[in-house]
Motif scaffolding. Sequence first.
Motif, short mmCIF file in Angstrom:
data_model
loop_
_atom_site.label_atom_id
_atom_site.label_comp_id
_atom_site.label_asym_id
_atom_site.label_seq_id
_atom_site.Cartn_x
_atom_site.Cartn_y
_atom_site.Cartn_z
N UNK A 174 -59.96 26.98 -37.74
CA UNK A 174 -61.28 27.22 -37.24
C UNK A 174 -61.24 26.90 -35.67
N UNK A 175 -60.41 26.45 -35.17
CA UNK A 175 -60.26 26.31 -33.82
C UNK A 175 -59.79 27.45 -33.28
N UNK A 176 -58.90 28.11 -33.91
CA UNK A 176 -58.53 29.50 -33.37
C UNK A 176 -59.43 30.31 -33.28
N UNK A 177 -60.26 30.44 -34.40
CA UNK A 177 -61.36 31.45 -34.47
C UNK A 177 -62.43 31.41 -33.59
N UNK A 178 -62.69 29.84 -33.28
CA UNK A 178 -63.64 29.72 -32.38
C UNK A 178 -63.18 30.05 -30.73
N UNK A 179 -61.99 29.72 -30.30
CA UNK A 179 -61.42 30.14 -29.29
C UNK A 179 -61.32 31.45 -29.20
N UNK A 180 -60.98 32.24 -29.85
CA UNK A 180 -61.06 34.00 -30.04
C UNK A 180 -62.25 34.39 -29.72
N UNK A 181 -63.48 33.53 -30.28
CA UNK A 181 -64.82 34.20 -29.95
C UNK A 181 -65.18 33.86 -28.77
#
Length: 107
Positions: free
Chosen positions: A1-8
């Motif tokens: 979830x953190x990686x997806x949020x960071x990429x967004x």
Amino acid sequence: MAALTTSRLAADSHPHADFAARVGKAAGVDTAVRAVADLAPLIGAAGFQRAHPIAKARADLTGLLYADGIHDSLYRSGGITLLTEPVTEVAPIRPGTAAADSYDKKA
């Protein structure tokens, strides 16, 4: 979830994308190191042999702890970012606006 949020955040050029990436990587590596360290004793002696996948994962994760210099530098730079960011002021609610009316109903 953190990686997806960071990429967004990065895709939207959000100013906190760099901070989220640094702290997210440090926390993710810490979590993975803890998981492998807890798993190796459960497997037994085989988990500590050089050819075992758990021993290889532990060696790789130990390398990631120092990939960006000392691993704590990621946490330190995140803390510095939090401490040096300017505080944005919230605009006051003007009487007679919809925001003021909804605030009055809550109070």
